[in-house]
Design a protein around this motif. Structure first.
Motif, PDB file in Angstrom:
ATOM      1  N   ASN A  37       0.214  -0.948 -12.402  1.00  0.00           N
ATOM      2  CA  ASN A  37      -0.094  -2.238 -13.329  1.00  0.00           C
ATOM      3  C   ASN A  37      -1.265  -2.282 -13.860  1.00  0.00           C
ATOM      4  OD1 ASN A  37       0.204  -4.939 -14.293  1.00  0.00           O
ATOM      5  ND2 ASN A  37       2.283  -4.683 -13.822  1.00  0.00           N
ATOM      6  N   ALA A  38      -1.278  -2.311 -15.036  1.00  0.00           N
ATOM      7  CA  ALA A  38      -2.688  -2.364 -15.809  1.00  0.00           C
ATOM      8  C   ALA A  38      -3.412  -3.762 -15.201  1.00  0.00           C
ATOM      9  CB  ALA A  38      -2.689  -2.215 -17.134  1.00  0.00           C
ATOM     10  N   CYS A  39      -2.586  -4.988 -15.368  1.00  0.00           N
ATOM     11  CA  CYS A  39      -2.944  -6.156 -15.113  1.00  0.00           C
ATOM     12  C   CYS A  39      -3.602  -6.228 -13.611  1.00  0.00           C
ATOM     13  CB  CYS A  39      -1.802  -7.112 -14.933  1.00  0.00           C
ATOM     14  SG  CYS A  39      -1.193  -7.365 -16.573  1.00  0.00           S
ATOM     15  N   CYS A  40      -3.367  -5.309 -12.788  1.00  0.00           N
ATOM     16  CA  CYS A  40      -3.854  -5.381 -11.347  1.00  0.00           C
ATOM     17  C   CYS A  40      -5.287  -4.991 -11.386  1.00  0.00           C
ATOM     18  CB  CYS A  40      -2.968  -4.421 -10.345  1.00  0.00           C
ATOM     19  SG  CYS A  40      -1.433  -4.938  -9.981  1.00  0.00           S
ATOM     20  N   ALA A  41      -5.499  -4.109 -12.181  1.00  0.00           N
ATOM     21  CA  ALA A  41      -6.895  -3.415 -12.105  1.00  0.00           C
ATOM     22  C   ALA A  41      -7.641  -4.449 -13.130  1.00  0.00           C
ATOM     23  CB  ALA A  41      -6.928  -2.248 -12.909  1.00  0.00           C
ATOM     24  N   ARG A  42      -7.045  -4.850 -14.395  1.00  0.00           N
ATOM     25  CA  ARG A  42      -7.717  -5.801 -15.274  1.00  0.00           C
ATOM     26  C   ARG A  42      -8.119  -7.076 -14.730  1.00  0.00           C
ATOM     27  NH1 ARG A  42      -4.410  -5.209 -19.930  1.00  0.00           N
ATOM     28  NH2 ARG A  42      -3.074  -6.828 -18.964  1.00  0.00           N
ATOM     29  N   ILE A  43      -7.288  -7.852 -13.749  1.00  0.00           N
ATOM     30  CA  ILE A  43      -7.747  -8.919 -13.083  1.00  0.00           C
ATOM     31  C   ILE A  43      -8.272  -8.623 -11.781  1.00  0.00           C
ATOM     32  CG2 ILE A  43      -6.996 -11.288 -12.582  1.00  0.00           C
ATOM     33  CD1 ILE A  43      -4.216 -10.719 -14.266  1.00  0.00           C
ATOM     34  N   GLY A  44      -7.920  -7.661 -11.139  1.00  0.00           N
ATOM     35  CA  GLY A  44      -8.171  -7.348  -9.535  1.00  0.00           C
ATOM     36  C   GLY A  44      -9.639  -6.904  -9.472  1.00  0.00           C
ATOM     37  N   LEU A  45     -10.013  -6.103 -10.442  1.00  0.00           N
ATOM     38  CA  LEU A  45     -11.312  -5.451 -10.217  1.00  0.00           C
ATOM     39  C   LEU A  45     -12.491  -6.398 -10.249  1.00  0.00           C
ATOM     40  CD1 LEU A  45     -11.012  -2.097 -12.370  1.00  0.00           C
ATOM     41  CD2 LEU A  45     -11.577  -2.354  -9.952  1.00  0.00           C
ATOM     42  N   PRO A  46     -12.504  -7.227 -11.317  1.00  0.00           N
ATOM     43  CA  PRO A  46     -13.655  -8.348 -11.287  1.00  0.00           C
ATOM     44  C   PRO A  46     -13.514  -9.422 -10.252  1.00  0.00           C
ATOM     45  CG  PRO A  46     -12.207  -8.642 -13.146  1.00  0.00           C
ATOM     46  CD  PRO A  46     -11.696  -7.311 -12.660  1.00  0.00           C
ATOM     47  N   LEU A  47     -12.312  -9.499  -9.600  1.00  0.00           N
ATOM     48  CA  LEU A  47     -12.023 -10.406  -8.528  1.00  0.00           C
ATOM     49  C   LEU A  47     -12.713  -9.830  -7.304  1.00  0.00           C
ATOM     50  CD1 LEU A  47      -9.004 -12.562  -7.764  1.00  0.00           C
ATOM     51  CD2 LEU A  47      -9.994 -11.235  -5.953  1.00  0.00           C
ATOM     52  N   ALA A  48     -12.309  -8.630  -6.955  1.00  0.00           N
ATOM     53  CA  ALA A  48     -12.947  -7.846  -5.960  1.00  0.00           C
ATOM     54  C   ALA A  48     -14.284  -7.941  -5.871  1.00  0.00           C
ATOM     55  CB  ALA A  48     -12.101  -6.513  -5.724  1.00  0.00           C
ATOM     56  N   ARG A  49     -15.019  -7.493  -6.982  1.00  0.00           N
ATOM     57  CA  ARG A  49     -16.311  -7.531  -7.251  1.00  0.00           C
ATOM     58  C   ARG A  49     -17.086  -8.812  -6.758  1.00  0.00           C
ATOM     59  NH1 ARG A  49     -16.057  -3.254 -12.276  1.00  0.00           N
ATOM     60  NH2 ARG A  49     -15.446  -1.493 -10.992  1.00  0.00           N
ATOM     61  N   SER A  50     -16.498  -9.723  -7.282  1.00  0.00           N
ATOM     62  CA  SER A  50     -17.023 -11.183  -7.019  1.00  0.00           C
ATOM     63  C   SER A  50     -17.089 -11.470  -5.586  1.00  0.00           C
ATOM     64  CB  SER A  50     -16.427 -12.081  -8.081  1.00  0.00           C
ATOM     65  OG  SER A  50     -15.005 -12.385  -7.758  1.00  0.00           O
ATOM     66  N   LEU A  51     -15.828 -11.313  -5.054  1.00  0.00           N
ATOM     67  CA  LEU A  51     -15.283 -11.614  -3.596  1.00  0.00           C
ATOM     68  C   LEU A  51     -16.275 -10.773  -2.754  1.00  0.00           C
ATOM     69  CD1 LEU A  51     -13.656 -13.481  -2.154  1.00  0.00           C
ATOM     70  CD2 LEU A  51     -12.088 -11.523  -1.854  1.00  0.00           C
ATOM     71  N   ALA A  52     -16.675  -9.665  -2.950  1.00  0.00           N
ATOM     72  CA  ALA A  52     -17.399  -8.677  -2.613  1.00  0.00           C
ATOM     73  C   ALA A  52     -18.777  -8.996  -2.157  1.00  0.00           C
ATOM     74  CB  ALA A  52     -17.366  -7.271  -2.888  1.00  0.00           C
ATOM     75  N   GLU A  53     -19.473  -9.642  -3.481  1.00  0.00           N
ATOM     76  CA  GLU A  53     -20.756 -10.322  -3.453  1.00  0.00           C
ATOM     77  C   GLU A  53     -20.761 -11.255  -2.255  1.00  0.00           C
ATOM     78  OE1 GLU A  53     -21.480 -11.697  -7.358  1.00  0.00           O
ATOM     79  OE2 GLU A  53     -21.575  -9.716  -8.200  1.00  0.00           O
ATOM     80  N   VAL A  54     -19.978 -12.243  -1.998  1.00  0.00           N
ATOM     81  CA  VAL A  54     -19.928 -13.114  -1.032  1.00  0.00           C
ATOM     82  C   VAL A  54     -19.724 -12.684   0.123  1.00  0.00           C
ATOM     83  CG1 VAL A  54     -18.904 -15.343  -0.316  1.00  0.00           C
ATOM     84  CG2 VAL A  54     -18.946 -14.850  -2.904  1.00  0.00           C
ATOM     85  N   MET A  55     -18.736 -11.605   0.592  1.00  0.00           N
ATOM     86  CA  MET A  55     -18.461 -11.078   1.830  1.00  0.00           C
ATOM     87  C   MET A  55     -18.446  -9.588   1.511  1.00  0.00           C
ATOM     88  SD  MET A  55     -15.258 -13.767   3.052  1.00  0.00           S
ATOM     89  CE  MET A  55     -14.766 -13.867   1.422  1.00  0.00           C
ATOM     90  N   PRO A  56     -19.546  -8.945   1.544  1.00  0.00           N
ATOM     91  CA  PRO A  56     -19.799  -7.719   1.186  1.00  0.00           C
ATOM     92  C   PRO A  56     -19.374  -6.606   2.067  1.00  0.00           C
ATOM     93  CG  PRO A  56     -22.039  -8.346   2.043  1.00  0.00           C
ATOM     94  CD  PRO A  56     -21.051  -9.711   1.847  1.00  0.00           C
ATOM     95  N   ASP A  57     -18.991  -6.830   3.585  1.00  0.00           N
ATOM     96  CA  ASP A  57     -18.504  -5.978   4.374  1.00  0.00           C
ATOM     97  C   ASP A  57     -16.969  -6.122   4.619  1.00  0.00           C
ATOM     98  OD1 ASP A  57     -21.064  -4.570   4.680  1.00  0.00           O
ATOM     99  OD2 ASP A  57     -21.720  -6.403   6.049  1.00  0.00           O
ATOM    100  N   ARG A  58     -16.311  -7.045   4.149  1.00  0.00           N
ATOM    101  CA  ARG A  58     -15.134  -7.384   4.332  1.00  0.00           C
ATOM    102  C   ARG A  58     -14.047  -7.336   3.478  1.00  0.00           C
ATOM    103  NH1 ARG A  58     -15.820  -6.051   8.659  1.00  0.00           N
ATOM    104  NH2 ARG A  58     -13.627  -6.432   9.287  1.00  0.00           N
ATOM    105  N   VAL A  59     -14.451  -6.814   2.022  1.00  0.00           N
ATOM    106  CA  VAL A  59     -13.490  -6.692   0.957  1.00  0.00           C
ATOM    107  C   VAL A  59     -13.409  -5.366   0.514  1.00  0.00           C
ATOM    108  CG1 VAL A  59     -13.506  -7.435  -1.524  1.00  0.00           C
ATOM    109  CG2 VAL A  59     -14.435  -9.023   0.090  1.00  0.00           C
ATOM    110  N   TRP A  60     -12.227  -5.096   0.189  1.00  0.00           N
ATOM    111  CA  TRP A  60     -11.713  -3.758  -0.082  1.00  0.00           C
ATOM    112  C   TRP A  60     -10.786  -3.854  -1.242  1.00  0.00           C
ATOM    113  CZ3 TRP A  60     -13.547   0.488   2.523  1.00  0.00           C
ATOM    114  CH2 TRP A  60     -14.215   0.533   3.776  1.00  0.00           C
ATOM    115  N   GLU A  61     -10.984  -2.885  -2.336  1.00  0.00           N
ATOM    116  CA  GLU A  61     -10.200  -2.560  -3.155  1.00  0.00           C
ATOM    117  C   GLU A  61      -8.869  -1.842  -2.593  1.00  0.00           C
ATOM    118  OE1 GLU A  61     -11.145  -0.482  -6.670  1.00  0.00           O
ATOM    119  OE2 GLU A  61     -13.113  -1.684  -6.858  1.00  0.00           O
ATOM    120  N   THR A  62      -7.477  -2.056  -2.974  1.00  0.00           N
ATOM    121  CA  THR A  62      -6.256  -1.511  -2.207  1.00  0.00           C
ATOM    122  C   THR A  62      -5.486  -1.033  -3.510  1.00  0.00           C
ATOM    123  OG1 THR A  62      -4.802  -1.426  -0.255  1.00  0.00           O
ATOM    124  CG2 THR A  62      -4.962  -3.493  -1.824  1.00  0.00           C
TER     125      THR A  62
END
Length: 304
Positions: free
Chosen positions: A138-163
């Motif tokens: 689903n394109a929405c999973c990437a369109r919304i999920g990618l920036p969310l994953a990157r911003s969350l990884a900035e706060v918890m860099p070792d605990r966040v994964w795209e899936t």
């Protein structure tokens, strides 16, 4: 190829529509496999090393939910072996373990479904956060999920994964908190950070909370309504003790802190503003009855 997705009409993926009681029922045990991609729509169609395909098939046959994972942003694959994580979400004390295996037969998935940490893995104490970014589903999973994953990884860099796909494209962006298998949907970046912080403190935020994986949807709803009624937000503070169904109606007896409740729920269908892009409708649950019963009684230790 046209990717499934929507144009973000008002109310779609914003948290305005209910998401409760929609966590993936079949996800009791988890196998996370690091693979940088690309990911096809279905895992079996991905161009994966033979060892990874074998792991995915073995997991599926045993009722373990396989997920491909990769780090947000720049990706560097493991130098050797296959990096895996396994989790048991429905154990009395849910756990998460991690390891690097040389091949599929070095990971004892039978041990996992028996509730035992495989010998090739070691327990980890920190939680893991999965953000679905599976564009081919689903394109929405990437369109919304990618920036969310990157911003969350900035706060918890070792605990966040795209899936890869976690279930529920209509609820993108989706966040899963392991090892407990807590699902959140329609997440903004601020909401995801708040949910992750709460989970690290042993709590749940009800806003945009889809439920806990591995539990039937009506029981997820019953737990949700007890939490909303009592304000009990600790992860283990609410649990269904027993239930029965009569047609579409489900009656559950739920422990909430030191009080028991009788909860009756029914499914209901809502039309979404997304049309046929992500979903015409969503199924949610309404509360029919919530009755306070006797307090929970705990056995008194014998005096010595």
């Amino acid at each position: 190829m046209t990717l499934k997705g929507c144009t973000h009409l008002e109310g779609c993926h914003t948290g305005d529509l209910p998401v409760l009681a929609s966590a993936t029922v079949g996800a009791r045990f988890w196998l996370l496999i690091e693979h940088t991609g690309p990911w096809a729509s279905q895992l079996e169609d991905c161009r994966l090393p033979d060892d990874v395909h074998t792991l995915v098939k073995r997991a599926t046959d045993l009722g373990v939910r396989p997920q491909l994972i990769r780090r947000p942003g720049r990706r560097k694959p493991p130098e050797s072996g296959v990096h895996v994580m396994v989790a048991d979400s429905t154990a009395a004390e849910p756990w998460l373990a991690e390891g690097v295996v040389a091949g599929p037969h070095d990971l004892d998935l039978d041990a996992l479904v028996a509730g035992v940490v495989p010998e090739s893995c070691i327990l980890v104490s920190e939680p893991v956060f999965l953000v679905c970014t599976h564009a081919k589903r689903n394109a929405c999973c990437a369109r919304i999920g990618l920036p969310l994953a990157r911003s969350l990884a900035e706060v918890m860099p070792d605990r966040v994964w795209e899936t890869s796909h976690v279930g529920g494209d209509r609820y993108a962006a989706n966040l899963v908190c392991l090892p407990h298998g807590l699902y959140y949907g329609s997440m903004s970046q601020a909401a995801a950070i708040a949910a992750a912080d709460a989970y690290r403190s042993g709590e749940i935020i009800l806003d945009r909370f889809r439920g806990r994986a591995g539990i039937p949807e009506p029981l997820q709803a019953a737990e949700h309504f007890v939490r909303a009624h009592t304000g009990e937000l600790s992860v283990g503070g609410v649990a269904v003790e027993s239930s029965r169904s009569d047609g579409d109606t489900t009656e559950a007896f739920v422990r909430g802190s030191d009080v028991r409740f009788r909860v009756v729920v029914e499914p209901m269908t809502l039309t979404t503003p997304c049309g046929t892009a992500c979903a015409d409708t969503i199924t949610t649950y309404r509360l029919v009855a919530l009755d306070r019963l006797t307090p929970v009684r705990y056995a008194t230790p014998a005096l010595t």
